[in-house]
Motif scaffolding. Structure first.
Motif, mmCIF file in Angstrom:
data_model
loop_
_atom_site.group_PDB
_atom_site.id
_atom_site.type_symbol
_atom_site.label_atom_id
_atom_site.label_comp_id
_atom_site.label_asym_id
_atom_site.label_seq_id
_atom_site.Cartn_x
_atom_site.Cartn_y
_atom_site.Cartn_z
ATOM 1 N N ILE A 16 0.857 -1.177 0.000
ATOM 2 C CA ILE A 16 0.000 0.000 0.000
ATOM 3 C C ILE A 16 0.897 1.232 0.000
ATOM 4 N N VAL A 17 0.662 2.139 -0.937
ATOM 5 C CA VAL A 17 1.464 3.350 -1.008
ATOM 6 C C VAL A 17 1.030 4.293 0.106
ATOM 7 N N ASP A 18 1.971 4.629 0.981
ATOM 8 C CA ASP A 18 1.722 5.550 2.086
ATOM 9 C C ASP A 18 2.774 6.654 1.998
ATOM 10 N N GLU A 19 2.409 7.725 1.285
ATOM 11 C CA GLU A 19 3.328 8.811 0.987
ATOM 12 C C GLU A 19 4.575 8.261 0.307
ATOM 13 N N ASN A 20 5.726 8.283 0.958
ATOM 14 C CA ASN A 20 6.965 7.853 0.307
ATOM 15 C C ASN A 20 7.388 6.445 0.707
ATOM 16 N N GLU A 21 6.452 5.685 1.258
ATOM 17 C CA GLU A 21 6.758 4.325 1.679
ATOM 18 C C GLU A 21 5.726 3.350 1.128
ATOM 19 N N LEU A 22 6.120 2.081 1.098
ATOM 20 C CA LEU A 22 5.217 0.988 0.759
ATOM 21 C C LEU A 22 5.006 0.140 1.998
ATOM 22 N N VAL A 23 3.751 0.000 2.405
ATOM 23 C CA VAL A 23 3.396 -0.884 3.505
ATOM 24 C C VAL A 23 3.204 -2.265 2.906
ATOM 25 N N VAL A 24 4.079 -3.196 3.224
ATOM 26 C CA VAL A 24 4.120 -4.488 2.548
ATOM 27 C C VAL A 24 2.919 -5.339 2.953
ATOM 28 N N LEU A 25 2.249 -5.909 1.941
ATOM 29 C CA LEU A 25 1.097 -6.767 2.165
ATOM 30 C C LEU A 25 1.529 -8.228 2.261
ATOM 31 N N ALA A 26 0.694 -9.025 2.928
ATOM 32 C CA ALA A 26 1.019 -10.436 3.149
ATOM 33 C C ALA A 26 0.885 -11.277 1.885
ATOM 34 N N GLY A 27 0.169 -10.772 0.896
ATOM 35 C CA GLY A 27 -0.017 -11.518 -0.351
ATOM 36 C C GLY A 27 -0.698 -10.654 -1.381
ATOM 37 N N ASP A 28 -1.126 -11.272 -2.464
ATOM 38 C CA ASP A 28 -1.862 -10.577 -3.512
ATOM 39 C C ASP A 28 -3.186 -10.098 -2.928
ATOM 40 N N PRO A 29 -3.438 -8.795 -2.888
ATOM 41 C CA PRO A 29 -4.633 -8.301 -2.202
ATOM 42 C C PRO A 29 -5.942 -8.739 -2.845
ATOM 43 N N MET A 30 -5.916 -9.122 -4.117
ATOM 44 C CA MET A 30 -7.147 -9.599 -4.740
ATOM 45 C C MET A 30 -7.590 -10.935 -4.172
ATOM 46 N N ALA A 32 -5.724 -12.325 -1.062
ATOM 47 C CA ALA A 32 -5.344 -12.440 0.353
ATOM 48 C C ALA A 32 -5.811 -11.270 1.202
ATOM 49 N N GLY A 33 -6.467 -10.278 0.578
ATOM 50 C CA GLY A 33 -6.918 -9.133 1.342
ATOM 51 C C GLY A 33 -5.787 -8.161 1.621
ATOM 52 N N PHE A 34 -5.989 -7.302 2.624
ATOM 53 C CA PHE A 34 -5.062 -6.205 2.880
ATOM 54 C C PHE A 34 -4.294 -6.372 4.191
ATOM 55 N N ASP A 35 -4.130 -7.617 4.646
ATOM 56 C CA ASP A 35 -3.302 -7.857 5.819
ATOM 57 C C ASP A 35 -1.854 -7.491 5.503
ATOM 58 N N THR A 36 -1.186 -6.844 6.438
ATOM 59 C CA THR A 36 0.180 -6.396 6.219
ATOM 60 C C THR A 36 1.171 -7.235 7.020
ATOM 61 N N THR A 37 2.420 -7.172 6.595
ATOM 62 C CA THR A 37 3.481 -7.908 7.293
ATOM 63 C C THR A 37 4.115 -7.089 8.409
ATOM 64 N N GLY A 38 3.821 -5.791 8.443
ATOM 65 C CA GLY A 38 4.471 -4.899 9.393
ATOM 66 C C GLY A 38 5.714 -4.235 8.838
ATOM 67 N N GLU A 39 6.158 -4.692 7.677
ATOM 68 C CA GLU A 39 7.356 -4.128 7.058
ATOM 69 C C GLU A 39 6.984 -2.909 6.214
ATOM 70 N N ARG A 40 7.857 -1.910 6.218
ATOM 71 C CA ARG A 40 7.718 -0.738 5.358
ATOM 72 C C ARG A 40 8.986 -0.591 4.525
ATOM 73 N N VAL A 41 8.813 -0.292 3.247
ATOM 74 C CA VAL A 41 9.943 -0.132 2.343
ATOM 75 C C VAL A 41 9.874 1.258 1.726
ATOM 76 N N PRO A 42 10.909 2.074 1.850
ATOM 77 C CA PRO A 42 10.905 3.376 1.184
ATOM 78 C C PRO A 42 10.785 3.206 -0.331
ATOM 79 N N LEU A 43 9.924 4.014 -0.934
ATOM 80 C CA LEU A 43 9.734 3.912 -2.378
ATOM 81 C C LEU A 43 11.049 4.079 -3.131
ATOM 82 N N GLY A 44 11.902 4.943 -2.614
ATOM 83 C CA GLY A 44 13.161 5.198 -3.295
ATOM 84 C C GLY A 44 14.147 4.053 -3.242
ATOM 85 N N LYS A 45 13.862 3.045 -2.427
ATOM 86 C CA LYS A 45 14.797 1.930 -2.281
ATOM 87 C C LYS A 45 14.321 0.644 -2.946
#
Length: 257
Positions: A16-30, A32-45
Motif C-alpha cells: 500500500i502506497v503511504d506517501e513515500n513508503e510501501l506498507v508491505v502486504l502479506a499476499g496478492d490483495p485480490m 489475500a486481502g489487505f493484511d500487512t506484514t508490518g514491514e515498510r519499504v521506502p519507495l526510493g529503495k
C-alpha cells in the motif's frame, strides 16, 4: 488506496502506497486481502515498480470509444462497445521497454484508463459493476497501425510482446468522472482528454464484456483512447498520466531484425 507491485531485494511483493513508503502486504490483495506484514519499504529503495497486475486470463479492450478518436481513425464510434483481446504476454510495467517489431513500419501509442477486475464476473449489470472492480490503473494500448489496417482484424497489431504497458499502481478508490488523461512523447503533449468523453462508460463496458466472457480476478479492461494518438520510434519515451492514479512511463526501442 493505492496498491503497488514491486521488487525489493530479490522478492516480489505487493504494498500500500503511504506517501513515500510501501506498507508491505502479506499476499496478492485480490486474493489475500489487505493484511500487512508490518514491514515498510521506502519507495526510493525498491528495485523496481512492476506492472501492478499480471492478467491471469486476458486483457479485454474497447476500440473507438471516444468520438474524436474514432473520427481521426476515419470512422464513427460504434453503437455498442467494440471489443477485442490482447494477450496477457503483452503486459509490461513502468519503465519497461516497448519493443518495436520489425514487421511494422508504424507503431502508435494509445493512452487509456484500465479497469482491474477483482471478482469472477458473468452477466454483471451496469448497476452492480463496482462490486466486481478491484481498481483502476493506466494503460498504453500500443498498436502496429499499419498491420491493423492490412490484417483485417486486430490480434497481431495489438498483441505483440510489450504492447500493453500497465501501471504505475492500482487505485482502488478512483472516480473516472473527475479525471483527465494526458499523453506526452519526449515531453511533448500529444493527448489531452477527459474520461467523461467515453462513448461507453465503465459500467456499460463491464456489463457488455461480462455478457460475452467470464471475467476473472486480475483480468484487465482497457476502455479506449482519446484523440491525438500517433507514432513512436526508437529512442522515444512515452508518458501517460491519469489524474488521481499517476504516470506510466516507458522507453521505446527497435527490435533487432
Amino acid at each position: 488506496m493505492k496498491i503497488a507491485r514491486f521488487s525489493h531485494e530479490g522478492t516480489l511483493s505487493y504494498g500500500i502506497v503511504d506517501e513515500n513508503e510501501l506498507v508491505v502486504l502479506a499476499g496478492d490483495p485480490m486474493f489475500a486481502g489487505f493484511d500487512t506484514t508490518g514491514e515498510r519499504v521506502p519507495l526510493g529503495k525498491v528495485s523496481s515498480l512492476l506492472a501492478p497486475v499480471i492478467p491471469r486470463s486476458k486483457v479485454v479492450a474497447v476500440g473507438k470509444n471516444y468520438r474524436e478518436h474514432a473520427a481521426e481513425m476515419g470512422g464513427e464510434a460504434p453503437e455498442a462497445p467494440l471489443l477485442f483481446l490482447k494477450p496477457n504476454t503483452a503486459v509490461i510495467g513502468p519503465g519497461d521497454t516497448i519493443v518495436l517489431p520489425p514487421q511494422s513500419k508504424q507503431v502508435d501509442f494509445e493512452g487509456e484508463l484500465a479497469v482491474v477486475i477483482g471478482r469472477i464476473a458473468k452477466n454483471v449489470s451496469a448497476q452492480n459493476f463496482a462490486d466486481y472492480v478491484f481498481g483502476y490503473t493506466v494503460a498504453n494500448d500500443v498498436t502496429a497501425r499499419d498491420l491493423q489496417k492490412t490484417d483485417g482484424q486486430w490480434a497481431r497489431a495489438k498483441g505483440f510482446d510489450t504492447f500493453c504497458p500497465l501501471g504505475p499502481i492500482i487505485e482502488t478508490e478512483f472516480d473516472p468522472s473527475q479525471a483527465t488523461l494526458r499523453t506526452r512523447v519526449n515531453g511533448e503533449l500529444k493527448q489531452d482528454g477527459v474520461l467523461t468523453d467515453m462513448v461507453h462508460g465503465v459500467a456499460e463496458i463491464v456489463e457488455y464484456a461480462s455478457s460475452v466472457w467470464t471475467l476473472l480476478p486480475g483480468d484487465v479492461i482497457l476502455t479506449g483512447t482519446p484523440a491525438g494518438v500517433g507514432p513512436i520510434v526508437d529512442g522515444d519515451t512515452v508518458e501517460i498520466e491519469i489524474s488521481g492514479i499517476g504516470s506510466l512511463s516507458n522507453p521505446v526501442r527497435a527490435r533487432a531484425q
